[in-house]
Every structure is written in structure tokens, then in C-alpha cells.
Design a protein around this motif. Structure first.
Motif, PDB file in Angstrom:
ATOM      1  N   LYS A   1       0.836  -1.213   0.000  1.00 22.04           N
ATOM      2  CA  LYS A   1       0.000   0.000   0.000  1.00 22.04           C
ATOM      3  C   LYS A   1       0.866   1.256   0.000  1.00 22.04           C
ATOM      4  O   LYS A   1       0.594   2.219  -0.715  1.00 22.04           O
ATOM      5  N   THR A   2       1.922   1.232   0.824  1.00 30.17           N
ATOM      6  CA  THR A   2       2.814   2.399   0.878  1.00 30.17           C
ATOM      7  C   THR A   2       3.503   2.599  -0.472  1.00 30.17           C
ATOM      8  O   THR A   2       3.617   3.717  -0.965  1.00 30.17           O
ATOM      9  N   LEU A   3       3.953   1.489  -1.056  1.00 34.83           N
ATOM     10  CA  LEU A   3       4.648   1.581  -2.344  1.00 34.83           C
ATOM     11  C   LEU A   3       3.722   2.121  -3.436  1.00 34.83           C
ATOM     12  O   LEU A   3       4.129   2.929  -4.269  1.00 34.83           O
ATOM     13  N   LYS A   4       2.462   1.692  -3.411  1.00 34.04           N
ATOM     14  CA  LYS A   4       1.504   2.095  -4.439  1.00 34.04           C
ATOM     15  C   LYS A   4       1.316   3.612  -4.499  1.00 34.04           C
ATOM     16  O   LYS A   4       1.051   4.176  -5.551  1.00 34.04           O
ATOM     17  N   ARG A   5       1.496   4.273  -3.356  1.00 33.04           N
ATOM     18  CA  ARG A   5       1.327   5.726  -3.328  1.00 33.04           C
ATOM     19  C   ARG A   5       2.417   6.445  -4.114  1.00 33.04           C
ATOM     20  O   ARG A   5       2.228   7.553  -4.579  1.00 33.04           O
ATOM     21  N   VAL A   6       3.584   5.789  -4.247  1.00 27.91           N
ATOM     22  CA  VAL A   6       4.706   6.490  -4.889  1.00 27.91           C
ATOM     23  C   VAL A   6       5.189   5.807  -6.159  1.00 27.91           C
ATOM     24  O   VAL A   6       6.049   6.328  -6.864  1.00 27.91           O
ATOM     25  N   TYR A   7       4.643   4.625  -6.483  1.00 22.38           N
ATOM     26  CA  TYR A   7       5.112   3.899  -7.666  1.00 22.38           C
ATOM     27  C   TYR A   7       3.916   3.370  -8.435  1.00 22.38           C
ATOM     28  O   TYR A   7       3.054   2.700  -7.863  1.00 22.38           O
ATOM     29  N   LYS A   8       3.865   3.682  -9.708  1.00 22.03           N
ATOM     30  CA  LYS A   8       2.636   3.454 -10.477  1.00 22.03           C
ATOM     31  C   LYS A   8       2.703   2.278 -11.457  1.00 22.03           C
ATOM     32  O   LYS A   8       1.779   2.069 -12.217  1.00 22.03           O
ATOM     33  N   LYS A   9       3.801   1.548 -11.481  1.00 23.60           N
ATOM     34  CA  LYS A   9       3.933   0.452 -12.449  1.00 23.60           C
ATOM     35  C   LYS A   9       3.782  -0.908 -11.757  1.00 23.60           C
ATOM     36  O   LYS A   9       3.890  -0.992 -10.541  1.00 23.60           O
TER      37      LYS A   9
END
Lengths: 243, 305
Positions: B87-95
Motif C-alpha cells: 500500500k505504501t509503495l503504491k502511493r509512490v510507484y505506479k507500475k
């Protein structure tokens, strides 16, 4: 946190195997005393983490001990040579809980980060006491520097060749303090923990891969779960440490 | 203009540069250094069903042109990865990202993949059967064709997403193991994991690592890795992710010529946090230097003629 190039302004031996290096470059990323830099040393693959002793707007001071090949190369570097640093790693010391009479306890090459801390605490108007522990008189460094900041300084030597004979714990017993901060070898930490009467902060050392939290190479167990010494530390509070 | 895009198991990547598992955490912490959306993808920290603390320290030892690590798969466990890290990664990485999964039994692998497979951010599973730093698991499956086949077959049934099996170099014939994975439905293979090694401290006269042995990575292993990618390319038709000491755009091209469709960068991230970004930035100029217009066309180029 940033990666940048710093120029060596001086690199001098101040005690047996102990060197003080002054570097010029951007120090603005530093947010607290007790943070460290991770230094790329020519011909070595991994960087070497070394605590920041002191800083101003344009320079920073590190004090390091030659313990292996990497620090050996570092000790031979000359004024004008450049170093690639990752700067302002780790959490550093928190001065907020110090009370008005904090005690700083340094052992050997654990002393340097306490200097920047001492400076900050005195700047905040605290009455700072410092206990510096060394094996013998020849190994002592920075006694005068702490006094010049306005701290009350006691030195202990294991062999009694200078100051109080014994260990830092022998001096802690007589000290009057509201909080403590310490950096040094692990056996000293255990001894400090067994005699200290207040809460305090311990700055740990560990072999690191990256220094930035990526590799999990330096993780330790704490009461709050696993922590990476490089990013969750190097400073841990007494209550969270698992001995 | 050169074209750096490549296709990995049906998913397009802007470029073939992927930080390798275990050298990039769960990715988001690197936003302190650069916009991680420049990356082709991210291979996440190896995840197991239950949380793991990993091995005691020291976990790291310096080597000429590389390092030994014996971290031992420290991770918060699949549920926490799903609830927090992704979830945290999804906020800053879109691929799409690559979830890296490890285990100690067939059931471990299957249940971890089942727990994660519903997450839409995961594009591929990288199944690690090659970690040399945990006892009684991982590598035990990766050192025989039978073991590799067993895990591949079971994981294949647990997800519709592409599965990429991460292979160990600590074997006699890596091509045979890659073939076994392909036969059981693997969509790709990634190689190499670290080479088992040891260092001894002359002062204490004991191994430097608390785990005694560790995995060697960094530029020191690159020629071994290139040779293995070359051998596996001749043995299988499924895509290969090549890795082992990659530190430059030239290295990426070398691995692709050996047979890789994409590459992972590992140890370099530890000494240079911006390594992947630098390699991506360097790629177009290096491609031009070697007369490469479309990067995806060079895969396996060293095998022609």
C-alpha cells in the motif's frame, strides 16, 4: 540524506590509530548530532559508516579508528583529495528528554558523536557532565575540547595512568544527572545499563551493507520489533533495547 | 531516438532495469533519492508466509569487488506486506511490481502466493528457490531439477500471474534446472542468485559472518552470471532476467546479448543509492555508441552465428 563529494581539509592522527578528518562540503542535510556518514573508500566495495563528530555550515569533522584495510586507506588520504559520502544517515540523538543536567558517557572511539551532542545541549542551556573512558593516558583525546565547550569532564583510564582509575561506571556512580547519552563498545553499554539511574540513549555500531535501510544487514532486535541500526538507529532509547 | 522498452512475460517495461530483491527494500524508501517511477519495475524484498527476523549479525562482509550477505530473508511476513508495504509503495510507484516469494516447504510458497496474488499492483511473482542463507528451505529446492519442478508445478496452480523462478548458481548444471521449471509452466527464470561464500577474520580466527557462510554478489560475480544466462538461453524458450554485478548500462547490454530480456541491479544499490537511475540515464547514449536502436532486439545477440 544525500550523496555528494567532499574535500579533505585535514587528516591528522590524534591518538594511537585514531584520526581526525575535516571535510568541506554541504552539511545542510544533517539534522541531529549522532548521525553518521557512509564513506566510499578507493579500492573498497562497501562504504564505511563513521559518526559525525562536529559540523558547521561548510565543514564536518569525523574521528575514526584504523581497524582494517578501509580505514587504513582513509588514514593515508591527504588534504585536497576528495571523498564520496552519503551524508546524514541515521536518527541521531534526541535532546528533548535530556532534563537540565544530562550526562554524556563515551568509551574510546565512541566519544566523537558525543561532542556534537554536547555542543547542542550546552547551546540549549543545559549543564552537561561528560565521562570519557579510555584504556590508558596515551589513548585519550578530546578532553580539552569538551571542557572548552563548557562541560564538566571526568576521565577514567583502565590502568589508572590518568584521571580516575577504572571504568566509566566508576564515575557514573558519583554523578548527579537527569538523563544520559552514551556511545562506546557493547560491554560498556551493558555496564552502563546496570548502574544508570535514569532513562537514556545508546548509540550502537554494527557492520552495514548500505547504511540507507535497503539491505537489512544491520538489523537488531528491540522491544518494538526489529530495527535497522542504520535507519531505526544508531541511537536507541534504553527502554526499547533487548540486552 | 532509441527505444529502451522491453516486454517481460507480456508486460511492457519502459526499460530493462529492475532493482533486485533484497537490495531495495520495498522500494518506497528510495524516493528520498530519486523518483522511482523511472525504474522498469521493482523486485520486492523476499517475502515469506510468516514474519522472519533473519540471521544474527554480522550479516555483511566486504569482498574484493563485492560483498557477502547472510541476511536470512528478514521480512514482515506476507500479511504485513499486503496490508502495509504494498500500500505504501503504491502511493509512490505506479507500475507493476515483482513480488519475490520464499519458503521452507511447498505449502509455504503456495500459501504466500495465494495471499498476495489478489493485489493488483503485482505484475509478476519471482519465486526464490535459491536463497543460500536460510537453513532447510529455499536453496534445498533450487539445487535439483526435481525440487525446482515441484515448486514450479505447485505455484503454477496458485496464480494466473506470470511466475519467474529465481535460480541458484550453486549447482552443477543450471540449464537443466531452468528446463525443469519451463516444463512445469514457469513463465520465466531469473538468474543468478548469490554464490555461496565465506570469509574468515584473521583476528578472531573465525568466520566473519555469524551465519558462517553468505551469498557473494557484486561485480566479482558478473562473468559467472553472464556465462549462466548464456547457457540458460540456449536451453529454454521462456524469458530470462539476468543479474549479477550489474553496475552500468554496458553491463545491462552485456547480459541482454547473453540472452536476458530484462535485468536486475542488486549490490550496486547498496553502495550507490541512485545506481539504477544512473544506469537508466546512461542507457540511450550507450545504445547509440553500440549502434542499438531498439533494445528489445538485442536479446540473445551473442548467440547468432
Amino acid at each position: 540524506m544525500k550523496q555528494d563529494i567532499y574535500e579533505i581539509l585535514s587528516n591528522e592522527q590524534i591518538a594511537p590509530s585514531v584520526f581526525k578528518m575535516l571535510l568541506s562540503g554541504d552539511t545542510s542535510p544533517i539534522t541531529a548530532p549522532g548521525q553518521f556518514v557512509n564513506i566510499k573508500i578507493p579500492e573498497f566495495y562497501l562504504r564505511r559508516p563513521i559518526s559525525i563528530c562536529d559540523r558547521d555550515d561548510k565543514t564536518l569533522t569525523i574521528i575514526y579508528k584504523v581497524v582494517g584495510g578501509g580505514t587504513e586507506v582513509l588514514s593515508r588520504m591527504k588534504k585536497g583529495e576528495k571523498l564520496d559520502l552519503l551524508i546524514s544517515l541515521g536518527n541521531g540523538f534526541d535532546t528533548k528528554p535530556s532534563g537540565d543536567r544530562p550526562l554524556l558517557i563515551g568509551g574510546g572511539v565512541g566519544v566523537p558523536p558525543l561532542y556534537g551532542l554536547c555542543k547542542k545541549l550546552i547551546g540549549e542551556g543545559k549543564a552537561v557532565s561528560v565521562i570519557l573512558g579510555f584504556n590508558n593516558k596515551a589513548e585519550i583525546f578530546y578532553e580539552k575540547e569538551f571542557r572548552d565547550l563548557g562541560a564538566f569532564v571526568a576521565v577514567t583510564t583502565v590502568d589508572g595512568s590518568y584521571g580516575l582509575k577504572g571504568f566509566v561506571t566508576d564515575a557514573i556512580k558519583n554523578a548527579d544527572y537527569t538523563y544520559f547519552y552514551t556511545c562506546g563498545p557493547k560491554p560498556m553499554f551493558k555496564a552502563v545499563n546496570s548502574v544508570a539511574k535514569t532513562s537514556g540513549q545508546f548509540s550502537f555500531e554494527e557492520r552495514m551493507g548500505c547504511g540507507t535501510g535497503a539491505c537489512m544487514g544491520c538489523t537488531c532486535k528491540t522491544k518494538n520489533g526489529p530495527k535497522r541500526i542504520c535507519t531505526g538507529g544508531p541511537v536507541l532509547v534504553r527502554e526499547e533495547i533487548e540486552w | 531516438m532509441v527505444d529502451t522498452s522491453v516486454k517481460l512475460c507480456g508486460i511492457m517495461l519502459d526499460n530493462p532495469v529492475i532493482p533486485a530483491s533484497g537490495t531495495f527494500g520495498f522500494g518506497y524508501e528510495f524516493t528520498r533519492f530519486y523518483d522511482i517511477n523511472v525504474l522498469g519495475s521493482i523486485s520486492l524484498k523476499g517475502t515469506t508466509k510468516e514474519p522472519r527476523f533473519g540471521n544474527p549479525t554480522p550479516r555483511i562482509a566486504e569482498c574484493p569487488s563485492g560483498l557477502l550477505n547472510a541476511v536470512g530473508l528478514q521480512n514482515p511476513g506476507a500479511q504485513a506486506v499486503l496490508n502495509n508495504e504494498l500500500k505504501t509503495l503504491k502511493r509512490v510507484y505506479k507500475k507493476p511490481v515483482m513480488a519475490n516469494v520464499s519458503g521452507f516447504s511447498v505449502d509455504d510458497y503456495v500459501s504466500t502466493v495465494e495471499m498476495l496474488t489478489g493485489d493488483e499492483g503485482i505484475g509478476w511473482f519471482e519465486i526464490n528457490i535459491s536463497c543460500p542463507n536460510v537453513h532447510g528451505g529455499g536453496l534445498a529446492f533450487g539445487t535439483s531439477a526435481e525440487g525446482a519442478a515441484k515448486i514450479t508445478k505447485a505455484v503454477r496452480k496458485a496464480t494466473d500471474k506470470p511466475i519467474i523462478i529465481k535460480l541458484s548458481p550453486n549447482v552443477t548444471d543450471i540449464a537443466e534446472i531452468a528446463k525443469a521449471c519451463e516444463a512445469e509452466g514457469a513463465d520465466g527464470v531469473s538468474l543468478i542468485n548469490t554464490l555461496l561464500g565465506m570469509r574468515i577474520d584473521l583476528k578472531t580466527k573465525k568466520p566473519l559472518l555469524a551465519n558462517k557462510t553468505g551469498g557473494l554478489s557484486g561485480p566479482a560475480v558478473k562473468p559467472v552470471a553472464v556465462r549462466m544466462v548464456y547457457q540458460v538461453y540456449e536451453a529454454v524458450k521462456i524469458p530470462i532476467i539476468g543479474m549479477g554485478g550489474i553496475s552500468s548500462a554496458e553491463d545491462v547490454i552485456e547480459f541482454m546479448l547473453a540472452g536476458a530480456v530484462a535485468t536486475q541491479v542488486g549490490a550496486a544499490n547498496l553502495v550507490e543509492p541512485c545506481a539504477c537511475k544512473r544506469i537508466i540515464d546512461e542507457l540511450p547514449a550507450v545504445m547509440q555508441k553500440y549502434g542499438i536502436k531498439k533494445l528489445s532486439e538485442i536479446t540473445g545477440g551473442a548467440h547468432n552465428g
